[in-house]
Write an enzyme that holds these catalytic residues in place. Structure first.
Site, PDB file in Angstrom:
ATOM      1  CB  SER A  32      -0.924   0.004   1.222  1.00  0.00           C
ATOM      2  OG  SER A  32      -0.172  -0.181   2.414  1.00  0.00           O
ATOM      3  CG  ASN A 119      -3.960  -4.847  12.899  1.00  0.00           C
ATOM      4  OD1 ASN A 119      -3.340  -4.712  11.836  1.00  0.00           O
ATOM      5  ND2 ASN A 119      -4.365  -6.015  13.342  1.00  0.00           N
ATOM      6  CB  THR A 164     -42.222  25.667  -7.729  1.00  0.00           C
ATOM      7  OG1 THR A 164     -43.349  26.182  -8.440  1.00  0.00           O
ATOM      8  CG2 THR A 164     -42.040  26.470  -6.442  1.00  0.00           C
ATOM      9  CG  HIS A 165     -43.245  22.328 -10.622  1.00  0.00           C
ATOM     10  ND1 HIS A 165     -43.553  20.996 -10.410  1.00  0.00           N
ATOM     11  CD2 HIS A 165     -43.888  23.011  -9.644  1.00  0.00           C
ATOM     12  CE1 HIS A 165     -44.360  20.895  -9.360  1.00  0.00           C
ATOM     13  NE2 HIS A 165     -44.571  22.101  -8.873  1.00  0.00           N
ATOM     14  CB  SER A 286     -15.501  26.549 -27.856  1.00  0.00           C
ATOM     15  OG  SER A 286     -15.471  25.806 -29.053  1.00  0.00           O
ATOM     16  CE  LYS A 292     -20.554  27.268 -25.742  1.00  0.00           C
ATOM     17  NZ  LYS A 292     -20.576  25.856 -26.092  1.00  0.00           N
ATOM     18  CG  ASN A 294     -17.969  26.356 -22.835  1.00  0.00           C
ATOM     19  OD1 ASN A 294     -19.057  26.739 -23.245  1.00  0.00           O
ATOM     20  ND2 ASN A 294     -17.071  25.771 -23.598  1.00  0.00           N
ATOM     21  CD  GLU A 299     -19.986  22.874 -18.291  1.00  0.00           C
ATOM     22  OE1 GLU A 299     -20.480  22.087 -19.116  1.00  0.00           O
ATOM     23  OE2 GLU A 299     -19.130  23.727 -18.591  1.00  0.00           O
ATOM     24  CE1 TYR A 326      -6.259  -3.283   9.120  1.00  0.00           C
ATOM     25  CE2 TYR A 326      -5.420  -5.501   8.739  1.00  0.00           C
ATOM     26  CZ  TYR A 326      -5.542  -4.191   8.350  1.00  0.00           C
ATOM     27  OH  TYR A 326      -4.959  -3.772   7.182  1.00  0.00           O
ATOM     28  CE  LYS A 334      -4.249   2.956   5.050  1.00  0.00           C
ATOM     29  NZ  LYS A 334      -5.185   1.803   5.029  1.00  0.00           N
TER      30      LYS A 334
HETATM   31  N1  ARG Z   1      -1.254  -1.291   5.261  1.00  0.00           N
HETATM   32  C1  ARG Z   1      -2.142  -1.776   6.245  1.00  0.00           C
HETATM   33  C2  ARG Z   1      -3.491  -1.042   6.149  1.00  0.00           C
HETATM   34  O1  ARG Z   1      -3.557  -0.097   5.479  1.00  0.00           O
HETATM   35  C3  ARG Z   1      -1.581  -1.577   7.614  1.00  0.00           C
HETATM   36  C4  ARG Z   1      -2.077  -2.542   8.643  1.00  0.00           C
HETATM   37  C5  ARG Z   1      -1.619  -3.892   8.289  1.00  0.00           C
HETATM   38  N2  ARG Z   1      -1.973  -4.838   9.288  1.00  0.00           N
HETATM   39  C6  ARG Z   1      -1.918  -6.149   9.066  1.00  0.00           C
HETATM   40  N3  ARG Z   1      -2.277  -6.930  10.025  1.00  0.00           N
HETATM   41  N4  ARG Z   1      -1.568  -6.628   7.901  1.00  0.00           N
HETATM   42  O2  ARG Z   1      -4.500  -1.409   6.735  1.00  0.00           O
END
Ligand code: ARG
Length: 465
Positions: A32, A119, A164-165, A286, A292, A294, A299, A326, A334
């Site tokens: 990660s 964790n 309204t509407h 544009s 144009k 825009n 948007e 966990y 994330k």
């Molecule tokens: N990269 C993990 C997460 O985002 C960290 C915690 C990992 N814990 C584990 N028991 N593998 O959740």
């Protein structure tokens, strides 16, 4: 770090139990660090608080604590400076920081993870990160609310059509409309603050799931990190992502509001409406149509609403099947959370800047306000004040509207003689009741569109800022 007999680096922090190195694909798949490196400041902050607490609890000596803290500060400077070598083999931000710490301070670095698990560490990091993100969004949102109050005050007497509407309904003031937007965003800010309040508990000390055998002081780390208190239950502390979902729910509703405003701005800036002007610097042209201009910013905000709602959905579905405590699934919290926070922050910022430069076309708004017989209700109310039951008044004015339409004019353009042809009781005051200014001024009660009420509402809103 120990090595394995294949010559491959053995498995990082759990090498002891494993007979072979992680498959290269699995390593990449489970890592990660590409996205959670963004947590480094909060990770290091949490680690420093943890090290200090361990020392206070007698688990680390003072010299050990000082070396660890200094080492962590060096890691932070290296990351700040962009000289830190991130390693996918080290999986995530937590293990990258810890491995580098140990390189810098030696063996003592390996003591940092005493009485802690990734964790409770990651749960702490994400809460700290989101708390900062929330504070940034709160600031931007408060600026936006201020801009809306300014507009409410400045345009308290600017008459525009109320719909309204999306059909002409009754005249309102532009300031009143801006203060309606203000109410929506003020509720958003309340929800954001409510979310922050519940988020602000410390998971640290929950360990992997059951707590730890060391004599830790959870209140100490909680206070050091600015949390209101530790999370009550260790299983819940490592498993809970409600705060992320609550934030994404806040964010989704805010984006729905911004998206609705965007829809109005896109309509209002069109050549057919011309209700408002956005300065050129908030628009684009544009490549083919020379005329144009825009409204890209509204948007895009409208478009980005989809991904924020997508984040909420991703987080809800992420959690729905998870048993306590966990699970690795949580690593997937994330990216949606970061994206959601970044997007909302930018959109609120864009709106605060854009609305500060918004210019209503007062004459166009006024001309548009009378079209569509917008003061018909006022005429009916006038008859009611003369003693006629409202249902009868509705019927009489309906006939007057039909006459006006037949003659290709607006209700307010009928002469008194024409009105009398519909109903003999009409008098001069009936004509006055049909005027735009009389119409808005008459709605003179709390929450009404009368300029005096809009000014009072703006003053109350400013008070609440
Ligand atoms: N990269 C993990 C997460 O985002 C960290 C915690 C990992 N814990 C584990 N028991 N593998 O959740």
């Amino acid at each position: 770090m120990s090595s394995h007999d294949t010559g491959e680096p053995a498995n990082r922090l759990w090498g002891g139990r494993f007979g072979e190195a992680t498959d290269a694909f699995v390593q990449r798949f489970t890592a990660s660090v590409a996205f959670d490196r963004r947590l480094y400041l909060h990770d290091i902050r949490g680690s420093i608080a943890h090290a200090r607490m361990l020392c206070k609890a007698g688990v680390l000596g003072e010299a050990e604590r000082d070396r660890i803290v200094a080492g962590l500060e060096q890691v932070r400077s290296e990351i700040d400076a962009g000289t830190f070598a991130w390693s996918v083999a080290l999986e995530d931000v937590h293990m990258n920081v810890e491995a580098r710490l140990t390189e810098i301070v030696g063996e003592v670095g390996k003591k940092l993870h005493t009485a802690r698990s990734r964790n409770d560490q990651v749960a702490t990091d994400v809460r700290l990160w989101l708390r900062d993100a929330i504070d940034g969004i709160d600031l931007a949102l408060t600026r936006l609310l201020g801009v809306l109050v300014d507009l409410g005050e400045r345009e308290a007497a600017t008459i525009m059509p109320g719909f309204t509407h999306l059909q002409s309904a009754q005249p309102v003031t532009f300031g009143h409309h801006m203060l309606a937007w203000h109410e929506m965003a003020a509720r958003d800010r309340e929800r954001l603050r409510d979310c922050r309040r519940r988020l602000n508990r410390s998971p640290l000390g929950a360990g992997a799931l059951a707590g730890t055998t060391f004599p830790i002081d959870r209140a100490h780390t909680a206070a050091a990190l600015g949390f209101d208190a530790p999370c009550e239950n260790s299983l819940d502390a490592v498993a809970d992502r409600d705060f992320a979902i609550e934030f994404a729910a806040f964010a989704s509703l805010l984006m729905v509001h911004l998206s609705r405003w965007s829809e109005e701005l896109v309509l209002w800036t069109s050549a057919q409406f011309q209700f408002v002007r956005l300065p050129d610097r908030f628009c684009t042209g544009s490549s083919i149509m020379p005329q144009k201009k825009n409204p890209d910013v509204p948007e895009l905000v409208r478009g980005k609403t989809g991904r924020v709602i997508g984040s909420l959905n991703a987080l809800l579905v992420l959690m729905k099947g998870q048993p306590l405590a966990y699970n690795k699934d949580n690593q997937e919290d994330k990216e949606p959370l970061f994206d959601c926070a970044d997007t909302v922050r930018d959109c609120v910022e864009a709106y605060a800047r854009m609305l500060a430069a918004l210019e209503p076309n007062r004459d166009t708004l006024r001309d548009a306000a009378i079209r569509g017989c917008a003061t018909a209700t006022d005429l009916a109310d006038h008859l009611v004040r003369g003693g006629m039951p409202f249902r009868d008044a509705h019927e009489v004015v309906g006939r007057a509207v039909r006459l006006a339409l037949e003659r290709g004019r607006d209700l307010s353009q009928l002469t008194l003689a024409e009105l009398r042809g519909v109903h003999a009781g009409f008098d001069e005051a009936a004509l006055a009741a049909l005027s735009l200014d009389a119409s808005v001024a008459a709605r003179n009660h709390l929450g009404g569109t009368a300029p005096a009420q809009v000014r009072a509402a703006a003053a109350r809103a400013r008070e609440r800022l």
